[in-house]
Structure formats: structure tokens, C-alpha cells
Design a protein around this motif. Structure first.
Motif, PDB file in Angstrom:
ATOM      1  N   ILE A 142       0.855  -1.140   0.130  1.00 49.18           N
ATOM      2  CA  ILE A 142       0.019   0.157  -0.140  1.00 49.18           C
ATOM      3  C   ILE A 142       0.974   1.331  -0.031  1.00 49.18           C
ATOM      4  CG2 ILE A 142      -0.270  -0.035   2.748  1.00 49.18           C
ATOM      5  CD1 ILE A 142      -3.072   1.126   2.304  1.00 49.18           C
ATOM      6  N   ASP A 143       0.379   2.298  -0.785  1.00 49.65           N
ATOM      7  CA  ASP A 143       1.190   3.668  -0.607  1.00 49.65           C
ATOM      8  C   ASP A 143       0.102   4.630  -1.150  1.00 49.65           C
ATOM      9  OD1 ASP A 143       3.001   5.321  -0.383  1.00 49.65           O
ATOM     10  OD2 ASP A 143       4.598   4.417  -1.634  1.00 49.65           O
ATOM     11  N   VAL A 175      -1.460  -2.553  -4.243  1.00 48.67           N
ATOM     12  CA  VAL A 175      -1.019  -3.624  -5.494  1.00 48.67           C
ATOM     13  C   VAL A 175      -0.714  -5.014  -4.825  1.00 48.67           C
ATOM     14  CG1 VAL A 175      -0.328  -1.650  -6.853  1.00 48.67           C
ATOM     15  CG2 VAL A 175       1.059  -2.787  -5.288  1.00 48.67           C
ATOM     16  N   ASP A 176      -0.936  -5.880  -5.852  1.00 42.23           N
ATOM     17  CA  ASP A 176      -0.333  -7.339  -5.386  1.00 42.23           C
ATOM     18  C   ASP A 176       1.296  -7.171  -5.580  1.00 42.23           C
ATOM     19  OD1 ASP A 176       0.276  -7.452  -8.134  1.00 42.23           O
ATOM     20  OD2 ASP A 176      -1.409  -9.238  -8.340  1.00 42.23           O
ATOM     21  N   VAL A 214       0.281  -6.944   4.216  1.00 41.40           N
ATOM     22  CA  VAL A 214       0.574  -5.906   3.515  1.00 41.40           C
ATOM     23  C   VAL A 214       1.638  -5.112   3.764  1.00 41.40           C
ATOM     24  CG1 VAL A 214      -0.501  -3.496   2.777  1.00 41.40           C
ATOM     25  CG2 VAL A 214      -2.093  -5.521   2.938  1.00 41.40           C
ATOM     26  N   TRP A 215       2.515  -4.785   3.077  1.00 44.73           N
ATOM     27  CA  TRP A 215       3.515  -3.917   3.440  1.00 44.73           C
ATOM     28  C   TRP A 215       3.420  -2.719   3.137  1.00 44.73           C
ATOM     29  CZ3 TRP A 215       4.389  -8.443   0.399  1.00 44.73           C
ATOM     30  CH2 TRP A 215       5.283  -9.547   1.061  1.00 44.73           C
ATOM     31  N   ALA A 216       3.917  -1.536   3.888  1.00 41.52           N
ATOM     32  CA  ALA A 216       3.687  -0.373   3.843  1.00 41.52           C
ATOM     33  C   ALA A 216       5.047   0.520   4.352  1.00 41.52           C
ATOM     34  CB  ALA A 216       2.473   0.165   4.903  1.00 41.52           C
ATOM     35  N   ASP A 217       5.040   1.889   3.901  1.00 45.81           N
ATOM     36  CA  ASP A 217       6.232   2.674   4.405  1.00 45.81           C
ATOM     37  C   ASP A 217       5.936   3.289   5.816  1.00 45.81           C
ATOM     38  OD1 ASP A 217       4.538   4.879   4.200  1.00 45.81           O
ATOM     39  OD2 ASP A 217       5.200   5.386   2.326  1.00 45.81           O
ATOM     40  N   GLY A 218       6.829   3.956   6.359  1.00 46.65           N
ATOM     41  CA  GLY A 218       6.742   4.710   7.771  1.00 46.65           C
ATOM     42  C   GLY A 218       5.430   5.461   7.936  1.00 46.65           C
ATOM     43  N   VAL A 257       5.110  -0.715  -5.561  1.00 43.49           N
ATOM     44  CA  VAL A 257       3.997   0.156  -5.738  1.00 43.49           C
ATOM     45  C   VAL A 257       4.554   1.389  -6.419  1.00 43.49           C
ATOM     46  CG1 VAL A 257       4.433   1.104  -3.772  1.00 43.49           C
ATOM     47  CG2 VAL A 257       2.074   1.235  -4.621  1.00 43.49           C
ATOM     48  N   GLU A 258       5.844   1.620  -6.370  1.00 39.73           N
ATOM     49  CA  GLU A 258       6.490   2.827  -7.137  1.00 39.73           C
ATOM     50  C   GLU A 258       6.487   2.482  -8.413  1.00 39.73           C
ATOM     51  OE1 GLU A 258       7.082   5.643  -5.761  1.00 39.73           O
ATOM     52  OE2 GLU A 258       6.855   5.032  -3.495  1.00 39.73           O
ATOM     53  N   ARG A 259       6.798   1.171  -9.097  1.00 45.32           N
ATOM     54  CA  ARG A 259       6.727   1.024 -10.520  1.00 45.32           C
ATOM     55  C   ARG A 259       5.171   1.115 -11.081  1.00 45.32           C
ATOM     56  NH1 ARG A 259       7.805  -4.895 -12.286  1.00 45.32           N
ATOM     57  NH2 ARG A 259       6.061  -5.236 -10.919  1.00 45.32           N
TER      58      ARG A 259
END
Length: 305
Positions: A142-143, A175-176, A214-218, A257-259
Motif C-alpha cells: 500500500i502507498d 497492489v499485489d 500488507v507492506w507499507a512505509d513509515g 508500488v512505486e513502479r
């Protein structure tokens, strides 16, 4: 009259002019001449063969009333893809497409009845199966992305992102692990990531019951981690940038997700938010992703996982 320019030969995506869409077979599309496909955004024959079985069935074929459609479905898809890819105004639709108001009505109907999301999700399932994955993902990323808003966006549905110094809107996406879109929500840019993620993750988990991680940033730390675990049975893993890192560093999982954001910015309609309604902005994201997935579905070499 002297010739002011030279007409270069046009390379067409299709050598045939026959169409087997529902509007041609059961509707009134045969009353209008069929266009010759000439733009890079047009569906190739291979792409059309892949997407035709995945198109939603029109309401008039389900007995819900309405008139049979008067324009070819493939031509309508090509028109919307052209608009998203080239960033034109609705009234600047090329003359070889149906009238702009008919294309706009097609876009709004698919937006209001969630048909574009249905079409997008079917394409995503096909693409995941092609690369050897299960149709339903178990992990995601997620972003959010802040973009400037055009003057048509009212002051009541736009905001200022103090972190990115952007006056406009924010796209929250999930995104997956292949970088394919699972869910999108467009808000004003002043809405915090954690507040939007609470709503977006609820929608995504309701649609994808196998999602576990789910991975996420700070920016997603805090009470959201406990909320996801307690209310959604979802593990929210924070991928942080260490203090000793200098310059550009590719962070695990977050690059996926940046891509996707990089792909969205290649669609000129999405380089800035031109939509009056947030639902239209979300639909434009789905249309952009359908273009990416149809190309991946029909390319000869398999995609790397």
C-alpha cells in the motif's frame, strides 16, 4: 492548391474490418461504419481476442431495459484508451471515433455501475494465472501518490499536501506482489495516509479474502497496525528506510508500488488530475491499468515474477 504536408503511410493493427462484438452481433453497431485502427493505443487483434470474453454483459441483454448499443464495443474501448493514453479533452476526440458525448456516456455508465472495475479485475485474474500465480493474492503493498489538480477540480474536493508541497489530490493504491492493482481510492491531498488506508484496506480485504500481509512505509505506523490486525485479520508490515542510507536506495517490496505509480504517470490523462469527480479519477486509473494488462497478456515471452 499547393501541398503543405506529405501523407505518410499508416500502419494498421488489423488487416480485417469485421467485428464480432456484442453491439455488432445483437445491437445496432452495424449501422455505423467501422473505423480502421491506426493509433498505438488501439487494441490489437490479439488483445481484442483476449479481452472480448471478459467484457461485462450489457444491461439490455440481461432484460434490464435500455436500447441496444449503437457503437462497436471495440471502438469504444479504443476511444477511451486513446483519451487516457494521450491526455486529450473529451471534445478533442478524433473524428474517426464515435461522437465524444457517446464515448463519454459509455465511460460514465461503466464508471457508475462499476463495470470498469469488473473488467479490470477479470483481466488481473487472467494475468496472474498466466504467470503461475493463484487468482487471489495473499500479500500486497500500500502507498499513496499526490498529484496536482487542474482548475476544474473544485476547492471542496482538493487539498494541500504539506509533505509533498502539492495542491491537488492523492491516489491511495493497494497492489499485489506483481504490481497489479487491487484497489484505488482518490481523496483530497490533505487526507492522511492512515485515515485513507483504514477505508481502502477494508474494501480490499472484503474483495480479497485470502489477503494476509500488507507492506507499507513509515507513514502508516501507529494505531493502524493494531486496527488491521484486530478488525481485518491483516498483518501490516512497515518497511522503513534506515538512517545510514544515502541517496537513492531500492527498498524491499516498496519498489513494487512505486513502479505502478511510474506507469500511471506515463498515461498523460493521469499526469495531473483533470476529473471533477473522484470516481472519475479512480476509473481513469483502472482504464490505465487495463492497457498495461492487455499488453502483458498478449506478449509472446512470459513475464518475470
Amino acid at each position: 492548391m499547393p501541398q503543405l504536408y506529405v501523407l505518410a503511410p499508416v500502419g494498421f493493427n488489423s488487416a480485417t474490418l469485421s467485428c464480432d462484438c456484442v453491439a455488432h452481433r445483437f445491437g445496432n453497431a452495424a449501422d455505423h461504419p467501422e473505423r480502421v485502427r491506426r493509433y498505438p493505443s488501439d487494441l490489437t487483434d490479439a488483445e481484442w481476442a483476449a479481452v472480448r470474453p471478459l467484457l461485462p454483459v450489457p444491461g439490455w441483454m440481461r432484460g434490464r431495459g435500455g436500447q441496444p448499443e449503437a457503437y462497436c464495443h471495440r471502438t469504444m474501448l479504443d476511444a477511451i484508451r486513446y483519451l487516457v493514453d494521450n491526455g486529450i479533452k473529451w471534445r478533442a476526440m478524433p473524428a474517426d471515433f464515435p461522437p465524444w458525448d457517446r464515448v463519454d456516456a459509455f465511460f460514465r455508465r461503466w464508471r457508475d455501475h462499476a463495470l470498469v472495475k469488473e473488467f479490470h479485475d477479470r483481466l488481473r485474474g487472467q494475468l496472474r494465472e498466466k504467470v503461475g500465480r493463484d487468482e487471489e493474492p495473499t500479500a500486497a503493498v500500500i502507498d499513496s501518490q499526490s498529484v496536482k489538480a487542474d482548475a476544474v477540480v473544485g476547492a471542496d474536493i482538493r487539498g494541500f499536501d504539506g509533505g509533498k508541497l502539492v495542491n491537488g489530490r492523492k491516489r491511495h493504491v493497494v497492489v499485489d506482489t506483481l504490481g497489479l492493482l487491487l484497489g484505488v481510492m482518490v481523496t483530497s491531498a490533505d487526507i492522511g495516509d492512515r485515515a485513507a488506508a483504514t477505508v481502502l484496506l477494508k474494501r480490499v480485504t472484503d474483495a480479497h479474502h485470502r489477503l494476509e500481509l500488507v507492506w507499507a512505509d513509515g507513514g502508516y505506523t501507529g494505531s493502524l497496525i493494531g486496527h488491521c490486525l484486530a478488525a481485518l485479520a491483516l498483518v501490516l508490515a512497515i518497511v522503513k528506510r534506515s538512517d545510514d542510507m544515502r541517496g537513492f536506495v531500492v527498498l524491499p517490496k516498496r519498489w513494487i508500488v512505486e513502479r505502478l505509480f511510474a506507469h500511471l504517470m506515463r498515461s498523460r490523462r493521469l499526469a495531473r488530475d483533470f476529473e471533477r469527480r473522484t470516481t472519475s479519477a479512480e476509473a481513469m486509473v483502472y482504464w490505465s491499468m487495463t492497457m498495461l494488462m492487455t499488453r502483458r497478456l498478449t506478449r509472446s515471452r512470459p513475464a518475470r515474477a
